[in-house]
Enzyme design. Structure first.
Site, PDB file in Angstrom:
ATOM      1  N   GLU A 142     -10.933  -1.741  -4.240  1.00  0.00           N
ATOM      2  CA  GLU A 142     -10.342  -1.002  -3.116  1.00  0.00           C
ATOM      3  C   GLU A 142      -9.207  -0.119  -3.612  1.00  0.00           C
ATOM      4  O   GLU A 142      -8.982   0.000  -4.819  1.00  0.00           O
ATOM      5  CB  GLU A 142      -9.838  -1.980  -2.045  1.00  0.00           C
ATOM      6  CG  GLU A 142      -8.701  -2.881  -2.520  1.00  0.00           C
ATOM      7  CD  GLU A 142      -8.232  -3.882  -1.454  1.00  0.00           C
ATOM      8  OE1 GLU A 142      -8.958  -4.122  -0.475  1.00  0.00           O
ATOM      9  OE2 GLU A 142      -7.126  -4.418  -1.625  1.00  0.00           O
ATOM     10  N   ASP A 191       0.820  -1.211   0.000  1.00  0.00           N
ATOM     11  CA  ASP A 191       0.000   0.000   0.000  1.00  0.00           C
ATOM     12  C   ASP A 191       0.859   1.268   0.000  1.00  0.00           C
ATOM     13  O   ASP A 191       0.712   2.138   0.864  1.00  0.00           O
ATOM     14  CB  ASP A 191      -0.960   0.013   1.212  1.00  0.00           C
ATOM     15  CG  ASP A 191      -1.697  -1.294   1.380  1.00  0.00           C
ATOM     16  OD1 ASP A 191      -1.977  -1.947   0.354  1.00  0.00           O
ATOM     17  OD2 ASP A 191      -1.992  -1.671   2.532  1.00  0.00           O
TER      18      ASP A 191
END
Ligand SMILES: [Ca+2]
Ligand SMILES: [Ca+2]
Length: 629
Positions: free
Chosen positions: A243, A64
């Protein structure tokens, strides 16, 4: 790390060196950033600056990734650590991992945001930094919600606190459902929050939502669904997932959301694209989903599960880059590292991310990180030895899909542990590259290296995560017919994949076509090309190599090419026409053709142009005839 069993001394025969003459597996990057041939004393007034190269991953262990380029000339980077928010600071993108770093926030003992701290993002809004992250307080991921931190001043390193009037910084719409991966869209002076959430209270499908904000810590309206997993490439893994929404704007100001689809633990994790028409992002009808993924796995190159990205400009602002994480190997799931590459734009204004490059591809560093445009020379010959084929004592040989040869040597943990290489190479001075891995965060890590039984020297390592292979280099003189290089335990713990020996007196230099200056030619991935990339050259393409030669003289220029028809290209050097090279129809296989060229001392240019048919160029190799005679 594994340090249990060990093998007895394994008696190995003299190892046969794997001579890599511009072989695809020739990862000759001796350091993370290499530069071209050494500067020489030419009095040429031409620019002698060099193009830097770097190798992925830029972060050896992480997921991420979020990076932002600030007005102070630094990049600020963060990724998921799980238990806190850590920020790295660096002048360069390729140097983030070695940059100064600081834990800027840790949760309070009983706070509702103390567990599963995921995917932090930093946004600079109205002179302050806001860090958005997901977390829960009950070790129950079904309670995951979004939170925000505010900086007290304008320093990205903080201090930070939760904005006044918030409940531990929670930021939510009235539904207060499960929420992760929040990001901010700024459009026409307004703020919007975009995130991934559940429609209800059960984990069946993660969708993308947007809602208006009245300030950086307050959502001021109902959420609106923008996307849900529905296309085949969004539906791998259960629950189904959209997402990691990221905002991207093109030069014309059009807004895109690039998001991650399919299970983040699968090889099929990939990026999708939503395009906004008009200026009302709260209208779901204004968003169009592209029907195919825009960035996805490439098994031929060993790339799996590329996703959850962020976007940033090169230091000089001229290039667009994407940072993303990917699985370390086929099926490694949440064992991931962080990579980056440059991207371009399509004529219709949409981003063109191409395909993820191999982890072994040396890429030009972002523009402004290095100073110039000379094509870097790579050694034409190296000698590579796998650690698992060496003589070993009190260690463990372990299968590892991320290691070359599919194996590594671990558990080099004891005073009598060693890996010993018997190498037979031409006598001379070499750079020894040790491909090592270590996840001993916060510790000084090293091995001891001895050559031909001499006193050992310490080779220090940078901690970058297990199973992300890094190079450490050391100068060695190999003066015997057979030489013994023994690597033994040093400080803390590290594993070894392989070693490489690069002759200091290299007589063959390799220049990758993908690093040259290209006109009307495209770079493409190819698992069989050196550096895993090639250049697709058309009739009107020009490939210009600029490089520095240490000596004037006649050189053999070899060109590695692949063609589906007989053709030719014109070769010109500084002094003019060198001649035409002929390419025969190789039916797509790689072959060499060659021509003699005259080079001067200092900066030289070689151009391939005026093709009679399309041809693919992998690299050129230059050998000095005077040296080899
Ligand atoms: Ca190996
Ligand atoms: Ca190549």
């Amino acid at each position: 790390m594994s340090r249990k069993k060990f093998s007895k001394i394994k008696i190995g025969a003299l190892l046969i060196p794997l001579v890599l003459a511009a072989h695809p597996n020739d990862s000759t990057a001796s350091t993370k950033t290499t530069t071209a041939l050494k500067e020489n004393n030419s009095s040429s007034s031409e620019n002698k600056r060099t193009l830097g190269l770097f190798e992925n991953p830029i972060i050896g262990n992480g997921a991420d990734p979020w990076v932002v380029k600030h007005t102070d000339g630094y990049y600020y980077y963060t990724n998921t650590t799980g238990g806190n928010v850590t920020i790295w600071k660096s002048k360069t993108l390729s140097g983030i991992e070695k940059g100064e770093n600081k834990v800027v926030w840790q949760p309070a003992a009983n706070a509702p945001n103390r567990n599963d701290i995921w995917a932090p993002e930093m946004h600079f809004i109205n002179g302050k930094w806001y860090i958005y992250f997901a977390a829960n307080g009950v070790a129950n991921n079904a309670k995951q919600r979004m939170y925000v931190l505010e900086s007290e001043g304008s320093d990205p390193f903080g201090p930070y606190h939760h904005p006044e009037g918030t409940n531990y910084g929670q930021i939510t719409d009235p539904s207060n459902k499960w929420a992760i991966d929040g990001t901010v869209l700024e459009l026409e002076g307004k703020l919007y929050f975009v995130w991934s959430g559940w429609e209800g209270d059960v984990n069946v499908s993660q969708r993308l939502y947007i809602a208006p904000m009245s300030n950086p810590w307050t959502i001021s309206g109902e959420r609106v669904e923008l996307s849900r997993p529905e296309l085949p490439w969004e539906l791998n893994g259960t629950p189904t997932i959209n997402e990691g929404p990221q905002i991207l704007k093109n030069k014309q100001g059009q807004v895109f959301i690039v998001y991650s689809a399919s299970g983040s633990w699968t090889n099929d994790y990939c990026l999708g694209l939503l395009s906004l028409s008009g200026t009302d992002p709260l209208n779901p009808e204004a968003w169009t989903k592209k029907q195919e993924p825009v960035f996805q796995k490439d098994p031929a190159l060993g790339v799996y599960g590329p996703g959850h990205n962020s976007f940033v400009k090169s230091p000089d602002g001229t290039e667009d880059w994407i940072l993303y994480h990917a699985a370390k190997w086929d099926g490694s799931g949440w064992d991931r590292n962080v990579r980056m590459q440059k991207f371009e734009w399509n004529k219709d204004g949409t981003p063109n991310f191409g395909s993820p490059v191999s982890i072994h591809t040396l890429q030009p560093a972002p523009s402004g990180e290095a100073d110039g445009k000379l094509v870097p020379a790579l050694p034409g010959i190296t000698y590579k030895y796998e650690a698992e084929q060496a003589i070993v004592n009190h260690v463990r040989i372990v299968n590892n899909p991320a290691a070359s040869g599919g194996k590594k040597v671990g558990a080099i943990d004891f005073a009598d542990s060693f890996v010993e290489f018997n190498v037979q190479v031409p006598k001379g001075d070499y750079t020894l590259n040790v491909q090592y891995g270590s996840g001993m965060t916060g510790q000084n890590v090293s091995h001891n290296v001895s050559v031909n039984r001499s006193a050992s020297k310490e080779l220090t390592y940078f901690v970058s995560g297990w199973d992300t292979w890094r190079n450490a280099e050391m100068d060695v003189s190999l003066t015997h017919d057979q030489n013994v290089i023994r690597i033994s335990k040093g400080k803390s713990f590290a594993e070894i994949d392989s070693i490489e020996l690069v002759p200091k007196e290299t007589t063959v230099f390799r220049y990758e076509a993908e690093h040259a200056n290209l006109k009307k030619a495209e770079i493409a991935s190819d698992a069989l090309a050196a550096n895993y990339q090639k250049v697709e050259s058309k009739k009107d393409s020009k490939i210009n190599f600029s490089f520095s030669a240490a000596k004037a003289g006649t050189y053999e220029l070899k060109i590695r090419y692949s063609a589906n028809a007989d053709s030719s290209q014109r070769v010109t050097t500084n002094s003019g026409l060198a001649g035409d090279v002929n390419y025969s129809n190789t039916n797509g296989d790689w072959q060499y053709t060659s021509i003699q060229v005259e080079l001067k001392e200092g900066i030289n240019h070689i151009t391939l142009a005026k093709g009679t048919e399309a041809v693919e160029i992998d690299h050129i190799a230059l050998t000095s005839n005077s040296l080899s005679d």
